[in-house]
Design a protein around this motif. Structure first.
Motif, PDB file in Angstrom:
ATOM      1  N   GLY A   1      36.802  49.273  39.151  1.00 26.00           N
ATOM      2  CA  GLY A   1      37.508  50.367  39.370  1.00 26.00           C
ATOM      3  C   GLY A   1      39.427  49.908  38.903  1.00 26.00           C
ATOM      4  O   GLY A   1      40.169  48.574  38.810  1.00 26.00           O
ATOM      5  N   GLU A   2      40.573  49.922  39.884  1.00 26.15           N
ATOM      6  CA  GLU A   2      41.760  49.311  40.699  1.00 26.15           C
ATOM      7  C   GLU A   2      41.795  49.347  41.518  1.00 26.15           C
ATOM      8  O   GLU A   2      41.948  50.670  42.362  1.00 26.15           O
ATOM      9  CB  GLU A   2      42.425  50.776  39.405  1.00 26.15           C
TER      10      GLU A   2
ATOM     11  N   GLY B   1      49.381  42.572  46.977  1.00 27.81           N
ATOM     12  CA  GLY B   1      49.900  43.697  46.577  1.00 27.81           C
ATOM     13  C   GLY B   1      49.907  43.626  45.273  1.00 27.81           C
ATOM     14  O   GLY B   1      49.587  43.424  44.100  1.00 27.81           O
ATOM     15  N   VAL B   2      48.717  42.883  44.778  1.00 27.61           N
ATOM     16  CA  VAL B   2      48.076  42.416  43.518  1.00 27.61           C
ATOM     17  C   VAL B   2      46.804  43.580  43.385  1.00 27.61           C
ATOM     18  O   VAL B   2      45.975  43.727  44.003  1.00 27.61           O
ATOM     19  CB  VAL B   2      47.335  40.612  43.462  1.00 27.61           C
ATOM     20  N   VAL B   3      47.180  43.757  41.992  1.00 28.62           N
ATOM     21  CA  VAL B   3      46.129  44.891  41.782  1.00 28.62           C
ATOM     22  C   VAL B   3      44.980  44.204  40.871  1.00 28.62           C
ATOM     23  O   VAL B   3      45.362  43.141  39.750  1.00 28.62           O
ATOM     24  CB  VAL B   3      46.674  45.624  40.444  1.00 28.62           C
ATOM     25  N   ALA B   4      43.554  44.482  41.640  1.00 26.04           N
ATOM     26  CA  ALA B   4      42.636  44.019  40.574  1.00 26.04           C
ATOM     27  C   ALA B   4      41.636  45.316  39.935  1.00 26.04           C
ATOM     28  O   ALA B   4      41.206  46.235  40.784  1.00 26.04           O
ATOM     29  CB  ALA B   4      41.642  43.422  41.566  1.00 26.04           C
ATOM     30  N   HIS B   5      41.290  44.712  39.366  1.00 33.07           N
ATOM     31  CA  HIS B   5      40.248  45.351  38.197  1.00 33.07           C
ATOM     32  C   HIS B   5      38.480  45.096  38.538  1.00 33.07           C
ATOM     33  O   HIS B   5      38.254  46.117  38.396  1.00 33.07           O
ATOM     34  CB  HIS B   5      40.006  45.609  36.885  1.00 33.07           C
ATOM     35  N   GLU B   6      38.719  44.673  40.062  1.00 30.88           N
ATOM     36  CA  GLU B   6      36.995  44.447  40.087  1.00 30.88           C
ATOM     37  C   GLU B   6      37.306  43.670  41.928  1.00 30.88           C
ATOM     38  O   GLU B   6      38.062  42.968  41.844  1.00 30.88           O
ATOM     39  CB  GLU B   6      36.321  42.938  39.877  1.00 30.88           C
ATOM     40  N   TYR B   7      35.910  44.830  42.619  1.00 24.89           N
ATOM     41  CA  TYR B   7      37.012  43.675  43.824  1.00 24.89           C
ATOM     42  C   TYR B   7      35.555  43.462  45.126  1.00 24.89           C
ATOM     43  O   TYR B   7      33.689  44.674  43.931  1.00 24.89           O
ATOM     44  CB  TYR B   7      37.173  45.566  44.915  1.00 24.89           C
TER      45      TYR B   7
END
Length: 177
Positions: free
Chosen positions: A18-19, A25-31
């Motif tokens: 997801g987002e 502050g970095v936006v990741a697309h997996e977590y």
């Protein structure tokens, strides 16, 4: 169980897509939702058993679990190693004991940092600075996941040898089928 099996099980239990905005502050697309593997008692025990060999046999007075995610890992690692655990707040309480770390004294103690996930290392850097200001000796630690975003180098720059059980690359490889 092998190191690869543990990586696969952590991936299966906690990998989300997801987002996600990280602490840095970095936006990741997996977590990797650490609370999913930390709340699983069997998986948490396996993680602590895998981390235990990374804790020095001598020269550590207590484990210092960082709020919030490092605390359950430190508690389980305490059970496995026999070392006492301290619970390190993000900031000292302004009431009661007004302590930064609960569970014991900090001044003069050789503390070993325990964290769940490290990205830039900011939370660990903050905690180490505060612990050192209170007289603790802090030189080493562990984390479960290194997101490989410069955190281990940032910590090395201030004299902290932090070892990761897994890198993000290792977890992704274990999860790929």
């Amino acid at each position: 169980m092998s190191h690869h099996d543990l990586a696969r099980d952590i991936f299966d239990r906690s990998h989300l897509t997801g987002e996600f905005t990280l602490r840095s502050g970095v936006v990741a697309h997996e977590y990797f939702d650490k609370y999913l593997f930390e709340s699983d008692p069997v998986l948490l025990r396996r993680i602590a058993e895998a981390l235990a060999p990374l804790v020095p046999a001598h020269g550590v007075d207590a484990l210092a679990g960082l709020e919030t995610g490092g605390i359950p890992i430190a508690v389980m690692l305490s059970q496995v190693t026999g070392l006492p655990a301290l619970f390190v707040r993000k900031e000292a309480k302004t009431y009661g004991t007004c302590r930064l770390a609960e569970g014991g004294e900090v001044a003069g103690q050789r503390l070993f940092i325990v964290e769940d996930v490290v990205t830039s290392g900011g939370a660990v850097l903050d905690a180490v600075g505060e612990l050192r200001n209170r007289g603790a000796v802090v030189e080493q630690g562990v984390c479960v996941i290194d997101r490989e975003s410069g955190g281990l180098k940032n910590l090395s720059d201030i004299g902290i040898d932090l070892k990761a059980l897994f890198t993000m690359t290792e977890l992704k490889a274990a999860g790929a089928r």
